[in-house]
Design an enzyme around this catalytic site. Sequence first.
Site, PDB file in Angstrom:
ATOM      1  N   GLY A   1       0.741  -0.609   0.079  1.00 36.77           N
ATOM      2  CA  GLY A   1      -0.292  -0.530  -0.266  1.00 36.77           C
ATOM      3  C   GLY A   1       0.930   1.197   0.033  1.00 36.77           C
ATOM      4  CB  CYS A   2       0.035   4.642  -1.391  1.00 39.01           C
ATOM      5  SG  CYS A   2      -1.211   4.862  -0.608  1.00 39.01           S
TER       6      CYS A   2
END
Length: 308
Positions: free
Chosen positions: A114-115
């Site tokens: 995930g970012c």
Amino acid sequence: MAATVFIDGAVGTTGLEIADRLAGRSEFILVTLDEARRKDTAARREALNAADFAILCLPDDAAREAVALIDPASKVRVIDASSAHRVAEAWTFGFPELVGRETVALAARVSNPGCYSTGFIALVAPLVRAGLLPADWPYTCNAVSGYSGGGKSLIARFEDDTDIAWRGYALGMGHKHVPEMRERSGLTRDPLFSPAVIPAYRGMVVEVPLPLSAMAAGTPDALRQSLADFFADSPVVRMGAEPDGELLLRQSRAPSDAMDLHVFASADGSQVRLVAVLDNLGKGASGAAVQSLNLMAGLDETAGLRLP
């Protein structure tokens, strides 16, 4: 011979940015479905099983459904950009700097980080491994992101309502990135994660504040040097220059697949702010997927990446 790549969910922001990084590259041939067939299950099944590589740019449930469409005997190798498989068994976490480039290169199933968690894990995991930070500390993480990370609906909301200055969310805790933040950093408890969205299209700042005087932790210099050593051979994750007094995230920020890490300390060394600056669509999403794809295809990991 060029490898075939099918992006399932190619019309979304992440899929479009991946396709843009692959455009014009002779090593890959993009397999595409026209508008009439891109949601057709039979057409997707055929494309998924025929490709050398499939990149899933889908919501979590749809990503699981896509994996179920793949025949066990299929040669296809998968990169999942959703959060569906980030802590799942039999899936390799697509953070080559953390899990090893060869591990990603040999994997059949890769889950894109995930970012937000990319920034948190880059800051915390190496220091926990080195014994400079405790695994059982109740960490907090504050982060802001450009609105492009929320997909088409959030993009439209921010572009239609220009009065939004800050959007805090996940106020009941339980953000979907927390399980990977905990597991991939080697922690024994969930970090307290406070994400927000700002009126910039792209860009992200992830911060982990540390009260060193209350922790069994290393010194600021030791933390900084440990991160520098851990990522010394990475062309993507870098120690950023220490700015004078402020750190800016500009709305005009150019697309980038790099990530810069910072260690800011108080004069007496009793407090530290670990900060990661990255592009939520770059190392936080599409750039990371292409980096893993390059390794899996036996290519230079930076091919097609934007590394200013």
